[in-house]
Design a protein around this motif. Structure first.
Motif, PDB file in Angstrom:
ATOM      1  N   TRP A  76       0.798  -1.220   0.000  1.00  0.00           N
ATOM      2  CA  TRP A  76       0.000   0.000   0.000  1.00  0.00           C
ATOM      3  C   TRP A  76       0.836   1.279   0.000  1.00  0.00           C
ATOM      4  CZ3 TRP A  76      -4.430   1.513  -1.529  1.00  0.00           C
ATOM      5  CH2 TRP A  76      -4.969   2.730  -1.087  1.00  0.00           C
ATOM      6  N   GLY A  77       1.814   1.373   0.883  1.00  0.00           N
ATOM      7  CA  GLY A  77       2.619   2.591   0.937  1.00  0.00           C
ATOM      8  C   GLY A  77       3.320   2.868  -0.384  1.00  0.00           C
ATOM      9  N   ARG A  78       3.834   1.824  -1.001  1.00  0.00           N
ATOM     10  CA  ARG A  78       4.509   1.989  -2.293  1.00  0.00           C
ATOM     11  C   ARG A  78       3.501   2.364  -3.381  1.00  0.00           C
ATOM     12  NH1 ARG A  78       6.095  -1.269  -6.674  1.00  0.00           N
ATOM     13  NH2 ARG A  78       8.012  -0.525  -7.673  1.00  0.00           N
ATOM     14  N   MET A  79       2.272   1.829  -3.276  1.00  0.00           N
ATOM     15  CA  MET A  79       1.261   2.145  -4.286  1.00  0.00           C
ATOM     16  C   MET A  79       0.903   3.631  -4.257  1.00  0.00           C
ATOM     17  SD  MET A  79      -0.343   0.894  -6.792  1.00  0.00           S
ATOM     18  CE  MET A  79       0.105  -0.823  -6.485  1.00  0.00           C
ATOM     19  N   LEU A  80       0.835   4.218  -3.070  1.00  0.00           N
ATOM     20  CA  LEU A  80       0.556   5.653  -2.983  1.00  0.00           C
ATOM     21  C   LEU A  80       1.686   6.466  -3.610  1.00  0.00           C
ATOM     22  CD1 LEU A  80      -0.994   6.032   0.596  1.00  0.00           C
ATOM     23  CD2 LEU A  80      -2.148   5.689  -1.598  1.00  0.00           C
ATOM     24  N   ASN A  81       2.914   6.028  -3.404  1.00  0.00           N
ATOM     25  CA  ASN A  81       4.043   6.718  -4.036  1.00  0.00           C
ATOM     26  C   ASN A  81       3.991   6.588  -5.553  1.00  0.00           C
ATOM     27  OD1 ASN A  81       5.155   7.599  -1.604  1.00  0.00           O
ATOM     28  ND2 ASN A  81       6.375   5.736  -1.347  1.00  0.00           N
ATOM     29  N   ARG A  82       3.596   5.426  -6.038  1.00  0.00           N
ATOM     30  CA  ARG A  82       3.484   5.232  -7.484  1.00  0.00           C
ATOM     31  C   ARG A  82       2.415   6.147  -8.075  1.00  0.00           C
ATOM     32  NH1 ARG A  82       2.661  -0.613  -9.519  1.00  0.00           N
ATOM     33  NH2 ARG A  82       3.126   0.494 -11.461  1.00  0.00           N
ATOM     34  N   LEU A  83       1.313   6.334  -7.345  1.00  0.00           N
ATOM     35  CA  LEU A  83       0.265   7.233  -7.824  1.00  0.00           C
ATOM     36  C   LEU A  83       0.776   8.668  -7.877  1.00  0.00           C
ATOM     37  CD1 LEU A  83      -2.712   7.728  -8.620  1.00  0.00           C
ATOM     38  CD2 LEU A  83      -3.207   7.990  -6.181  1.00  0.00           C
ATOM     39  N   GLU A  84       1.474   9.079  -6.852  1.00  0.00           N
ATOM     40  CA  GLU A  84       1.985  10.448  -6.795  1.00  0.00           C
ATOM     41  C   GLU A  84       2.965  10.728  -7.925  1.00  0.00           C
ATOM     42  OE1 GLU A  84       3.668  13.522  -3.386  1.00  0.00           O
ATOM     43  OE2 GLU A  84       3.912  11.355  -3.112  1.00  0.00           O
ATOM     44  N   ALA A 131      -1.442   6.640  24.343  1.00  0.00           N
ATOM     45  CA  ALA A 131      -0.035   6.976  24.582  1.00  0.00           C
ATOM     46  C   ALA A 131       0.692   5.795  25.220  1.00  0.00           C
ATOM     47  CB  ALA A 131       0.066   8.204  25.477  1.00  0.00           C
ATOM     48  N   GLY A 132       1.782   5.387  24.586  1.00  0.00           N
ATOM     49  CA  GLY A 132       2.586   4.293  25.100  1.00  0.00           C
ATOM     50  C   GLY A 132       2.042   2.911  24.807  1.00  0.00           C
ATOM     51  N   ARG A 133       0.856   2.819  24.205  1.00  0.00           N
ATOM     52  CA  ARG A 133       0.267   1.515  23.902  1.00  0.00           C
ATOM     53  C   ARG A 133       0.621   1.098  22.479  1.00  0.00           C
ATOM     54  NH1 ARG A 133      -3.660   0.416  27.643  1.00  0.00           N
ATOM     55  NH2 ARG A 133      -3.164  -1.741  27.072  1.00  0.00           N
ATOM     56  N   ARG A 134       0.733  -0.202  22.273  1.00  0.00           N
ATOM     57  CA  ARG A 134       1.075  -0.736  20.954  1.00  0.00           C
ATOM     58  C   ARG A 134      -0.192  -0.831  20.096  1.00  0.00           C
ATOM     59  NH1 ARG A 134       3.193  -6.391  22.575  1.00  0.00           N
ATOM     60  NH2 ARG A 134       1.246  -6.184  23.750  1.00  0.00           N
ATOM     61  N   VAL A 135      -0.188  -0.116  18.984  1.00  0.00           N
ATOM     62  CA  VAL A 135      -1.367  -0.086  18.112  1.00  0.00           C
ATOM     63  C   VAL A 135      -0.969  -0.596  16.727  1.00  0.00           C
ATOM     64  CG1 VAL A 135      -3.206   1.314  17.127  1.00  0.00           C
ATOM     65  CG2 VAL A 135      -2.282   1.884  19.389  1.00  0.00           C
ATOM     66  N   ALA A 136      -1.607  -1.668  16.288  1.00  0.00           N
ATOM     67  CA  ALA A 136      -1.339  -2.240  14.969  1.00  0.00           C
ATOM     68  C   ALA A 136      -2.171  -1.511  13.920  1.00  0.00           C
ATOM     69  CB  ALA A 136      -1.661  -3.731  14.957  1.00  0.00           C
ATOM     70  N   VAL A 137      -1.515  -1.067  12.857  1.00  0.00           N
ATOM     71  CA  VAL A 137      -2.181  -0.362  11.756  1.00  0.00           C
ATOM     72  C   VAL A 137      -1.514  -0.776  10.449  1.00  0.00           C
ATOM     73  CG1 VAL A 137      -2.896   1.671  13.087  1.00  0.00           C
ATOM     74  CG2 VAL A 137      -0.626   1.603  12.055  1.00  0.00           C
ATOM     75  N   GLN A 138      -2.232  -0.575   9.349  1.00  0.00           N
ATOM     76  CA  GLN A 138      -1.607  -0.829   8.054  1.00  0.00           C
ATOM     77  C   GLN A 138      -0.604   0.274   7.750  1.00  0.00           C
ATOM     78  OE1 GLN A 138      -4.016  -0.613   4.469  1.00  0.00           O
ATOM     79  NE2 GLN A 138      -2.814  -2.249   3.541  1.00  0.00           N
ATOM     80  N   PHE A 139       0.587  -0.120   7.335  1.00  0.00           N
ATOM     81  CA  PHE A 139       1.623   0.856   7.022  1.00  0.00           C
ATOM     82  C   PHE A 139       1.173   1.751   5.866  1.00  0.00           C
ATOM     83  CE2 PHE A 139       5.380   2.105   4.520  1.00  0.00           C
ATOM     84  CZ  PHE A 139       6.022   2.869   5.478  1.00  0.00           C
ATOM     85  N   ARG A 157       2.556  -0.321  15.344  1.00  0.00           N
ATOM     86  CA  ARG A 157       3.010  -1.613  14.847  1.00  0.00           C
ATOM     87  C   ARG A 157       2.547  -1.734  13.392  1.00  0.00           C
ATOM     88  NH1 ARG A 157       6.044  -1.677  18.547  1.00  0.00           N
ATOM     89  NH2 ARG A 157       6.145  -3.148  20.289  1.00  0.00           N
ATOM     90  N   PRO A 158       3.417  -1.454  12.414  1.00  0.00           N
ATOM     91  CA  PRO A 158       2.995  -1.466  11.007  1.00  0.00           C
ATOM     92  C   PRO A 158       2.726  -2.878  10.501  1.00  0.00           C
ATOM     93  CG  PRO A 158       5.355  -1.096  11.171  1.00  0.00           C
ATOM     94  CD  PRO A 158       4.836  -1.078  12.578  1.00  0.00           C
ATOM     95  N   MET A 159       1.629  -3.021   9.758  1.00  0.00           N
ATOM     96  CA  MET A 159       1.225  -4.299   9.180  1.00  0.00           C
ATOM     97  C   MET A 159       1.125  -4.156   7.664  1.00  0.00           C
ATOM     98  SD  MET A 159       0.748  -6.406  11.738  1.00  0.00           S
ATOM     99  CE  MET A 159       1.584  -5.834  13.226  1.00  0.00           C
ATOM    100  N   ASN A 160       1.237  -5.277   6.963  1.00  0.00           N
ATOM    101  CA  ASN A 160       1.134  -5.246   5.505  1.00  0.00           C
ATOM    102  C   ASN A 160      -0.297  -5.067   5.023  1.00  0.00           C
ATOM    103  OD1 ASN A 160       3.871  -5.477   4.955  1.00  0.00           O
ATOM    104  ND2 ASN A 160       3.822  -7.711   5.033  1.00  0.00           N
ATOM    105  N   ASP A 161      -1.277  -5.495   5.832  1.00  0.00           N
ATOM    106  CA  ASP A 161      -2.672  -5.304   5.439  1.00  0.00           C
ATOM    107  C   ASP A 161      -3.517  -5.086   6.682  1.00  0.00           C
ATOM    108  OD1 ASP A 161      -4.047  -8.003   6.207  1.00  0.00           O
ATOM    109  OD2 ASP A 161      -2.270  -8.617   5.083  1.00  0.00           O
TER     110      ASP A 161
END
Length: 287
Positions: A76-84, A131-139, A157-161
């Motif tokens: 996903w992160g790379r796809m946004l860069n490709r669009l830009e 604050a200080g808690r681990r939160v998983a999100v899509q990168f 916590r970055p995730m692939n999806d």
């Protein structure tokens, strides 16, 4: 007069010849990006074919506007860069102020929101409680951007999806997962993730639209015209029903009670009465 008619015919012939390239040209090629694991919006099926609501919407627009969409899914992160940078032409996504600085946008065709998920018994009302808690999100996703902008001081916590964020919580690798509620609810229904459930009110309510390569402003008008056409025809509503409405829960049919079951309590009462009389008679005989 013959000379004038000849000139008119020649002018008509030249005009027809000038139009031939446009008539001969096929549909306009359109490179559409996305995430291979973003069910039910866009994803790659087991056979590698692009599927999902966004794919169906873009295909319907393409039929209206003579476009030839070719889907290219990746991280996903790379796809946004490709669009830009113009390597793809359009990507379906949430609309935000930050993204409006990078992309152009079509008219929105959905309104969606995120929810925080954690273990049963937890409640989080505002982002500052993370604050200080681990939160998983899509990168690179909407939740990733928002938590950084809100300065929640969460440990991301970055995730692939998106769905992988829930798995991280279930496995104990994150305290919470922040992701779109519709994707989360489908993932929870499909897999055994224990006691994971919503622990916050709806956050991040945003429009959902096609982000467009900033170097192709004419494409926004094409997409808007196509979206307007499929909205007016009812095609968009039909696709929403097909792809986004959760399947009706299958209610297990209760087995009919055996016909003899209602008689059991009566029989037990009668049997108890008989036993009581026999015991009383036996006691009277001893007296």
């Amino acid at each position: 007069m013959p000379l004038i008619r000849a000139r008119h015919r020649l002018a008509g012939l030249l005009l027809a010849l000038a139009c031939l390239p446009a008539l001969a040209a096929g549909p306009t090629a359109l490179r559409v990006g996305g995430d291979p694991n973003y069910r039910p919006y866009h994803y790659l099926a087991e056979d590698g074919s692009p599927q999902g609501f966004d794919v169906a919407v873009m295909s319907a627009i393409a039929r209206e506007r003579r476009l030839d969409p070719r889907f290219e899914f990746g991280e996903w992160g790379r796809m946004l860069n490709r669009l830009e940078h113009g390597e793809v032409d359009a990507v379906p996504m949430f609309v935000s102020e930050d993204r409006a600085l990078r992309f152009r946008f079509s008219r929105p065709f959905l309104r969606r929101h995120h929810v925080l998920y954690g273990r049963r018994g937890q409640q989080v009302g505002t982002p500052d409680q993370l604050a200080g808690r681990r939160v998983a999100v899509q990168f690179g996703g909407m939740a990733w951007e928002w938590l950084i902008n809100e300065q929640a001081n969460a440990v991301l916590r970055p995730m692939n999806d998106e769905a992988a964020a829930l798995v991280a919580v279930a496995a104990g690798n994150a305290d919470f997962a922040l992701l779109p509620s519709d994707i989360a609810e489908r993932a929870l229904a499909a897999g055994d993730l224990g006691d994971i459930q919503p622990v916050s009110p709806p956050w991040l309510e945003r429009n959902y639209a096609f982000g467009v390569n900033p170097a192709r402003p004419e494409l926004v008008a094409e997409l808007d015209a196509g979206l307007q056409a499929i909205e007016a025809s009812g095609e968009l509503a039909r696709l929403q029903q097909q792809w986004l409405q959760p399947a009706a829960a299958k209610v297990a049919k209760a087995r009919p009670l055996p016909v003899w079951l209602p008689v059991v309590p009566v029989a037990l009462v009668l049997l108890g009465g008989v036993v009581f009389l026999l015991r009383r008679n036996a006691a009277a005989g001893r007296d």
